[in-house]
Design a protein around this motif. Sequence first.
Motif, PDB file in Angstrom:
ATOM      1  N   SER A  21       4.314   5.786  -5.308  1.00  0.00           N
ATOM      2  CA  SER A  21       4.444   5.851  -6.763  1.00  0.00           C
ATOM      3  C   SER A  21       3.414   6.807  -7.361  1.00  0.00           C
ATOM      4  O   SER A  21       3.698   7.500  -8.329  1.00  0.00           O
ATOM      5  CB  SER A  21       4.317   4.469  -7.388  1.00  0.00           C
ATOM      6  OG  SER A  21       3.004   3.980  -7.286  1.00  0.00           O
ATOM      7  N   ARG A  22       2.238   6.857  -6.774  1.00  0.00           N
ATOM      8  CA  ARG A  22       1.218   7.803  -7.251  1.00  0.00           C
ATOM      9  C   ARG A  22       1.617   9.235  -6.939  1.00  0.00           C
ATOM     10  O   ARG A  22       1.415  10.131  -7.745  1.00  0.00           O
ATOM     11  CB  ARG A  22      -0.132   7.509  -6.602  1.00  0.00           C
ATOM     12  CG  ARG A  22      -0.812   6.306  -7.155  1.00  0.00           C
ATOM     13  CD  ARG A  22      -2.152   6.106  -6.524  1.00  0.00           C
ATOM     14  NE  ARG A  22      -2.761   4.862  -6.968  1.00  0.00           N
ATOM     15  CZ  ARG A  22      -3.752   4.277  -6.370  1.00  0.00           C
ATOM     16  NH1 ARG A  22      -4.282   4.801  -5.272  1.00  0.00           N
ATOM     17  NH2 ARG A  22      -4.250   3.154  -6.841  1.00  0.00           N
ATOM     18  N   ASN A  29       0.830  -1.205   0.000  1.00  0.00           N
ATOM     19  CA  ASN A  29       0.000   0.000   0.000  1.00  0.00           C
ATOM     20  C   ASN A  29       0.870   1.263   0.000  1.00  0.00           C
ATOM     21  O   ASN A  29       0.601   2.207  -0.749  1.00  0.00           O
ATOM     22  CB  ASN A  29      -0.940  -0.005   1.205  1.00  0.00           C
ATOM     23  CG  ASN A  29      -1.898   1.154   1.198  1.00  0.00           C
ATOM     24  OD1 ASN A  29      -2.402   1.564   0.151  1.00  0.00           O
ATOM     25  ND2 ASN A  29      -2.154   1.702   2.372  1.00  0.00           N
ATOM     26  N   ILE A  72       2.533   1.761  -3.412  1.00  0.00           N
ATOM     27  CA  ILE A  72       1.563   2.258  -4.396  1.00  0.00           C
ATOM     28  C   ILE A  72       1.300   3.745  -4.170  1.00  0.00           C
ATOM     29  O   ILE A  72       1.282   4.534  -5.122  1.00  0.00           O
ATOM     30  CB  ILE A  72       0.252   1.442  -4.342  1.00  0.00           C
ATOM     31  CG1 ILE A  72       0.505   0.030  -4.872  1.00  0.00           C
ATOM     32  CG2 ILE A  72      -0.861   2.125  -5.123  1.00  0.00           C
ATOM     33  CD1 ILE A  72      -0.632  -0.937  -4.626  1.00  0.00           C
TER      34      ILE A  72
END
Length: 147
Positions: A138-139, A132, A135
């Motif tokens: 990276s966003r 999580n 992710i």
Amino acid sequence: MEQFITSFIASAAFGIIFNAPKKAIIQCGFVGMFGWILYLSLYSINEDTVIATLISAFFIAVLSQTFAKLYKTPIIIFNVSGIIPLVPGGLAYDAMRKFVENDYDIAVQLAAKAFMISGAIAIGLVFSEVVNQLIRKSRLGGKRNHF
């Protein structure tokens, strides 16, 4: 079918004991029930309780993160309630009973299995959080403005 219902009730009841918000009790039950359904499915395919527990704990954590975002509730509420059906309490009890009965060979085997299942739960929860965070980073990495 009765295992699905009892896992839902156990998870929802633990949500009540854990003082989860009333609006989240049903979701707590669903997290535990879906985690247990996955565990039973994986166990029936592979018959390895540790692997089935690891994957189910990961799934429970992902589902908990999703519900936490949807219902604006802390993740811990869903994680703790949802993981209850996977906890090897009966196995740990049997291990202790065997120790008391001086049946050390079986006691050590049961205790080791309970320890491995408990470790699989912890690893599944932590791994889900790591994924999580990766992710989310990276966003955010693509949206940063560099001055």
